[in-house]
Design an enzyme around this catalytic site. Structure first.
Site, PDB file in Angstrom:
ATOM      1  N   ASP B 352       0.826  -1.211   0.000  1.00  0.00           N
ATOM      2  CA  ASP B 352       0.000   0.000   0.000  1.00  0.00           C
ATOM      3  C   ASP B 352       0.859   1.260   0.000  1.00  0.00           C
ATOM      4  OD1 ASP B 352       0.913  -0.858   2.547  1.00  0.00           O
ATOM      5  OD2 ASP B 352      -0.353   0.678   3.470  1.00  0.00           O
ATOM      6  N   GLU B 353       0.253   2.323  -0.426  1.00  0.00           N
ATOM      7  CA  GLU B 353       0.779   3.671  -0.258  1.00  0.00           C
ATOM      8  C   GLU B 353       2.234   3.820  -0.692  1.00  0.00           C
ATOM      9  OE1 GLU B 353      -1.642   5.591   3.342  1.00  0.00           O
ATOM     10  OE2 GLU B 353      -0.106   4.182   3.982  1.00  0.00           O
ATOM     11  N   VAL B 354       2.530   3.438  -1.908  1.00  0.00           N
ATOM     12  CA  VAL B 354       3.890   3.645  -2.403  1.00  0.00           C
ATOM     13  C   VAL B 354       3.999   5.078  -2.933  1.00  0.00           C
ATOM     14  CG1 VAL B 354       5.683   2.791  -3.935  1.00  0.00           C
ATOM     15  CG2 VAL B 354       3.947   1.220  -3.037  1.00  0.00           C
TER      16      VAL B 354
END
Lengths: 558, 558
Positions: B352-354
């Site tokens: 997630d959330e790269v």
């Protein structure tokens, strides 16, 4: 596209060994708020911040095997002062732990070693056996500096008044730190300190949920660490009556959640008061009437008003019945007892949120209203009751505090009455503070400090930013504001969650009430408070974290 | 005029002896919300509610000195089944306490006395020494009844599968109550039960704050009381790396908050897994990459991307560097270890959330992008990394779970991949569930169950009302939803406050995931949950109160 990412900083550690490590804060967890960045304060971990403090880089060593806290020769207190002897032990343990370095070398230390802390009570009467109180000076000249000066020059305290010396010991203990080898040190530091407000209170509610004595004592410990000096014990309310009265034992026998396991015996109450006294904390009890009294009615026949539907009683009850002589006989006996059990010179009489519906329904009360020419104005009936109650309590020589409605409704009050402001938003409570002080009464603020209200994230900053002097008024009016109280109403808290929910959020209020008005830097507060909360944890208080990170000594409980 | 007063009810006590006392709820404390009224549920204190349950008025006695839990003759499990023997002891203690009635009369009881609970594992293999798992049947035919039937007719359990029997014992223990003399009783009760969803998970985050093993174990206990069966251990993240790897010990030595006091040793991890196994709980570890990895970079050179400002490295780092072979060598070795340490057949790989900012700044990555024809599409680079990672993990024979972005970004996934939906409001997560299941993947819901988000009052009802099947899709799509997870991210919780903040709020999610879809009566849930939380407190879990009242056995800690 993804929402913007917020920057944040991780942090290091307790005491003065902070390291700052930049790390990302994720949108997943942090879409709701900005968070302050953590760094090191030039004031170390001091909380609340003293009025004047200069920490020099010159460090001294402390050795637990030889360090002593002693009475200076000039002090009016000596080893017979139990309140100080008990404090010496407490702070020694906070600083050095319980078992360290026993039997170590006790020969005289080097020049760079502090071997003694001398304490000096300068007043003629040390008041070692007295209960902490608002002195007459203080209660008349708020917020004048209150003769509390610590001349902290290479380790001598001089204080006018014993309870304030306890707070000086707290400051001293906050200055002691460990170097990287674990050695105890303190820097040469000059401190002059006194509280901005004389009344720094915390309200706990033992009616919505019963709070075991153990929980109350732990929170008194935490209060002392934050220089709170008033425990406002909202001891009974609608839901339960845990106070065991010796004159009216049926009140708790029938009104408590349980007549044995969920009450405060006279011994419990004494223990709480003495534990508080040893920490310079006053205990002000609140017995709220005429509303908030459902639980009183279970153990005291005819005390509450019978509610009617038309001409028939419904079987339910309203506020205290203000038209019966028996009510005032009861109150006189009851408050006589209360005035003896609780030594503080003030009692909180409540008086908030009186619901007139039941009074309106009752034919006897309707008749009484007509007889007394109150027309349909039930505020007049409320005032009638409150004025009779104030006369009763006044005859016990106690001062009284009341919630703001009593003032709002125009009840005649003694000039030293303290009006407790709890309603409304900032605009509303500012107006109320202005009105109360314009009328010449003392005011106490709680509106912005209802800590039972919680929200996600760093809500301590909201409490921190409120100020009791943020209202339009003259200097004389400002002086009538004696302080404030953080309130933790009990609907959603009991022994399981009270302490971490309260601390360190209540610490924010503590600094607002103690430190100079110009201490408003949230960033600096964050840096100090992060360390202060780890110190509370190390001392056994499960104070919750402000944000990501860790303490050198984590909480050992569950 | 005063705001309208809200009605509320006080309540009585634990177990089946509820009394209802009407009392006023004050505006002062309750201007923010309505509260449900408390009464008695015809389902007693059962939580989560079984699929079918009929409690008759016929009561039987239980005597701690003679009551036994035994294996039925037909059962494939026997006294050698340690998981059951351990559960027998645990539930005996829950029902009768630790020391009661030792040495009592053990002669045969009367007709109205239950002397035995027989348990019967009907499957050929009792799986007593196995780890709990999603069986192939279950994972393919959600939410079919899962061979879990308890024929609870005067005290015989028959279960197909050992871990489910543990849950049956929980149900049995919840049916035992004390009469007014304190005598233990159970009513004749018919129960047929099975979980609506096979995956009932709870995420704890040990990176933002380190969670002592003791805290994790206590929460596993509470999970078992609520029939949770998956502990999702979000063990590392940006802030710290407490997992001690034997292959890469520098990861925790340099990436943990402290290399000794703030890590999970291999023994700690084994203990957590075994403790969970004894309670029928799977442990799924999450090692989130390529983002959320700041702490990894401290102990593993060149793993993270160097960020640039123009042509110069800034000294800070971004996500895992996806263009180096060394990265994949590291991941292969690391996940090989992880796959052996954590026996569950699934690993959570995060994803997630790269944040692409750092990748964009790096000249080597820019060149690599051009070389591979990725143009400026960094999602393609992310997919490149994730696909290589999935191949690595796939070669360990594990299944994998990933956060929804990996699906959203179009990474090629194995058909048995579980997509973990965490973003957005109800409208958004419903769409995501529809999209994930339309593509034929299994889905797991967390969006409405981020329990780290708190608000004042009874916020459990919000979690209770969410449903993983509230989206537009075919029956086949609905079956692909394997369940959900409550998440307690760690920014604001550590050992001081985690447990009371989580319970009983997580109980609301537990019932949603276990009970029938038509179990949606918040009032009935409130009545049962109030008793269930007191039961958790009596069993040593500091679960916070839902509203005013008390438990017969209050929390004994601080």
């Amino acid at each position: 596209p993804a929402p913007p990412r917020l920057a944040g900083l991780g942090y290091g550690s307790l005491w003065l060994r902070l390291t700052v490590t930049p790390v990302g804060t994720s949108e997943r967890q942090e879409q709701w708020e900005e968070v302050p960045q953590l760094g090191e304060s030039r004031f170390g971990s001091l909380w609340p911040l003293p009025q004047n403090v200069v920490i020099s880089p010159v460090a001294f060593m402390l050795r637990s095997s030889s360090f002593q806290i002693v009475h200076s020769a000039e002090s009016s207190a000596g080893p017979g002062c139990s309140i100080l002897q008990s404090a010496f032990r407490r702070y020694f343990e906070y600083m050095f732990g319980y078992t360290k370095n026993q039997g170590g070398n006790t020969k005289k230390g080097q020049d760079s070693e502090v071997t003694e802390l001398q304490v000096w009570i300068t007043s003629a009467d040390s008041e070692c056996d007295a209960y902490p109180s608002v002195t007459s000076d203080e209660s008349c000249e708020f917020p004048e500096p209150m003769n509390f000066l610590i001349f902290f020059t290479c380790f001598l305290f001089a204080c006018f008044y014993t309870p304030l010396l306890l707070l000086g010991l707290e400051t001293f203990s906050q200055l002691v730190y460990e170097d990287q080898y674990g050695a105890k040190k303190i820097n040469k530091t000059d401190v002059q300190d006194f509280p901005r407000f004389a009344h720094r209170g915390l309200l706990l509610d033992s009616s919505r949920h019963f709070l075991p004595v153990k929980v109350i004592l732990a929170n008194l410990e935490a209060m002392a660490m934050n220089k709170y000096n008033v425990f406002h014990w909202h001891i009974v309310d609608d839901n339960s009556f845990p106070y065991e009265s010796t004159v009216f034992p049926d009140l708790s026998r029938k009104g408590a959640y349980h007549p044995y396991t969920h009450i405060y015996t006279p011994t419990d109450v004494k223990m709480v008061i003495e534990f508080a006294r040893m920490r310079g904390i006053r205990v002000i009890s609140e017995f709220d009437t005429p509303g908030h009294t459902q639980s009183w009615g279970k153990g005291q026949m005819d005390l509450l008003t019978s509610c009617y539907s038309g001409e028939n009683p419904t079987g339910s009850f309203g506020p205290v019945n203000p038209i019966l002589n028996s009510t005032y006989d009861f109150m006189a006996k009851f408050f006589k007892e209360v005035s003896l059990v609780f030594p503080d010179t003030y009692i909180h009489l409540g008086g908030d949120e009186v619901d007139f519906t039941c009074w309106k329904s009752n034919p006897d009360i309707q008749a009484f209203m007509q007889e007394h020419g109150f027309d349909k104005d039930f505020k007049k009936l409320e005032s009638y009751y409150i004025q009779k109650l104030l006369d009763i309590v006044g005859s016990t020589k106690k001062g009284y505090m009341i919630w703001q409605e009593v003032f709002d409704n125009g009840v005649k009050l003694k000039p030293d009455t303290i009006i407790h402001v709890w309603k409304g938003n900032e605009e509303q409570y500012s107006k109320e503070l202005a009105a109360v002080t314009a009328a010449g009464f003392h005011a106490l603020l709680s509106s912005p400090w209802y800590l039972n209200r919680i929200s996600y994230g760093q809500d301590w900053t909201v409490a921190y930013k409120a100020d009791p002097h943020d209202f339009n008024g003259t200097d004389a009016q400002k002086k009538l504001v004696i302080g404030g109280e953080a309130c933790l109403w009990g609907e959603y808290v009991d022994a399981t969650n009270l302490t971490p929910r309260l601390w360190p959020r209540a610490s924010a209020v503590a600094e607002r009430l103690w430190s100079n008005q110009n201490v408003t830097d949230v960033g600096d507060a964050y840096n100090r408070l992060t360390q202060h909360r780890c110190r509370m944890v190390a001392r056994g208080i499960p104070a919750e974290p402000l944000f990501v990170g860790y303490c050198d000594q984590e909480y050992k409980g569950l």
